[in-house]
Design an enzyme around this catalytic site. Structure first.
Site, short mmCIF file in Angstrom:
data_model
loop_
_atom_site.label_atom_id
_atom_site.label_comp_id
_atom_site.label_asym_id
_atom_site.label_seq_id
_atom_site.Cartn_x
_atom_site.Cartn_y
_atom_site.Cartn_z
N GLU A 1 109.18 65.07 84.44
CA GLU A 1 108.27 66.14 84.84
C GLU A 1 107.46 65.74 86.06
OE1 GLU A 1 106.11 67.79 81.51
OE2 GLU A 1 107.72 67.24 80.11
N TYR A 2 106.96 66.75 86.77
CA TYR A 2 106.18 66.56 88.00
C TYR A 2 106.99 65.83 89.07
CZ TYR A 2 102.49 68.00 84.87
OH TYR A 2 101.73 68.70 83.96
N MET B 1 111.49 74.38 78.56
CA MET B 1 110.23 73.99 77.92
C MET B 1 109.29 75.19 77.89
SD MET B 1 109.68 70.06 79.20
CE MET B 1 109.69 70.41 80.95
#
Length: 380
Positions: A169-170, A232
């Site tokens: 993530e990110y 998600m």
């Protein structure tokens, strides 16, 4: 299965008599605690008659940490196709880092239940947060990447895993394509030993969606690179945000509809939250912090504080307010009604299945409802 919403003056005994369901079944299905008080507005799952003859076959998955209660895991595994063991990390040089707690019992218990244990990889730094530098290193440094993949393959074979899940993530925008290629490279190596690779996707609704959570995830490229993906679709209501549903069904639907324009439906699984949040009011941005709670726990909080549970028909999610120690609280969580709304989406769009974040808390009614409507695939 039927869903019954508790009315004023209802008791377990009166509901059992009225609905023709054994008292013990109501207590078991809904994890009620002696002396079995109920909250007005509480949704109960009642077992009545036979399951539907026509069911959609789905792949189900659940994330769990190695410190999960073995009893909770044992009761949940019969309903899972895959158990995502959370999580393995890595160094900038590509050395694989195992979880701090031994995960051997999870792997063995999963295999005994015909559930595939999946090695989940996350780029956590020393602070326990997703680390952009680690992601950049492993996606752009081919020596480190090759070393990492070799260790990944060896660990999967040595420990008995049946696949790999990549939860990054990110990701920086400039690492968008290198990350997709990294997923493809991992897939090639893991497929070569007979197992699949999945990737978790932040809940996007357009190609050019702004924000560090979204810019590094290319749905089309990642749909091509992986065997399957998990959307998600949760955390609209989250620890540091204002009170709202964790997975409002309208938002979830928007993500699914966008995903299906970029990824074949047979590759797409819907993310489902197995938790809720308790906010202390008033909410102050940058100051307030919601407490994560389980869905069964949420109902018990409502009962303890004589709160009436309401249901938001637009978000398709239950919520309630209560006052404790002079402070007002707002709680949003999941119940069998909100789970049914998500199951309906899976059926409507004929998705691959669903994946739960996370299964650390037992929510028996959810699993019973799931099994009533779907055939759960166990393909070891």
């Amino acid at each position: 299965m039927e869903i019954y919403v508790v009315k004023p003056s209802d008791t377990v005994d009166t509901i059992a008599a009225e609905q023709g369901v054994p008292v013990d079944t109501i207590i078991y299905n809904n994890q009620l605690e002696y002396p079995y008080p109920l909250a007005i507005g509480q949704a109960l799952l009642l077992t009545k008659g036979e399951s539907p003859q026509v069911k959609q076959a789905v792949e189900t998955g659940g994330y769990a940490y190695p410190y999960i209660n073995p009893n909770t895991l044992s009761q949940t595994l019969p309903y899972l196709s895959k158990l995502f063991v959370f999580s393995y990390g890595f160094t900038p040089e590509g050395d694989l880092i195992e979880p701090n707690t031994d995960d051997t019992f999870m792997i063995e218990l999963a295999l005994a239940n015909q559930t595939a244990p999946i090695l989940t990889v996350t780029p956590f730094g020393a602070d326990g947060k997703f680390n952009n530098y680690l992601i950049s290193q492993i996606t752009n440094n081919m020596d480190a990447q090759q070393h990492f993949i070799e260790q990944l393959v060896a660990t999967v074979q040595q420990k008995g895993f049946r696949g790999v899940d990549i939860d990054f993530e990110y990701i920086l925008a400039q690492d968008r394509e290198p990350f997709a290629q990294f997923v493809a490279n991992v897939r090639e190596a893991i497929n070569a030993i007979g197992y699949p690779v999945s990737v978790a996707l932040a809940p996007k609704t357009s190609d050019d969606q702004r924000g560090t959570l979204y810019e590094g995830k290319d749905y089309r490229l990642l749909g091509e690179a992986a065997d399957s993906v998990l959307l998600m679709t949760y955390e609209w209501g989250y620890t540091y945000g204002p009170p709202m549903a964790v997975a409002p069904i309208r938002n979830v639907r928007q993500v699914v509809e966008y995903a299906l324009t970029r990824i074949p439906r047979e590759k797409v699984s819907l993310g489902i939250p197995n938790y809720g949040y308790d906010w202390t009011l008033p909410f102050e941005q940058g100051v307030s912090r919601a407490r994560s709670i389980g869905n069964v726990q949420a109902v018990r909080i409502a009962i303890e504080n004589d709160a009436r549970i309401q249901y938001d028909e637009i978000a398709q999610s239950p919520y309630f307010h209560y006052t404790k120690d002079g402070k007002e609280h707002e709680v949003w969580f999941e119940d069998v009604r909100s789970m049914q709304a998500k199951f309906d989406l899976v059926q409507e769009y004929q998705l691959r299945g669903m994946g739960y974040w996370q299964i650390m808390r037992l929510f028996r009614a959810n699993w019973l409802l799931l099994a009533d409507q779907f055939w759960i695939q166990h393909n070891l």
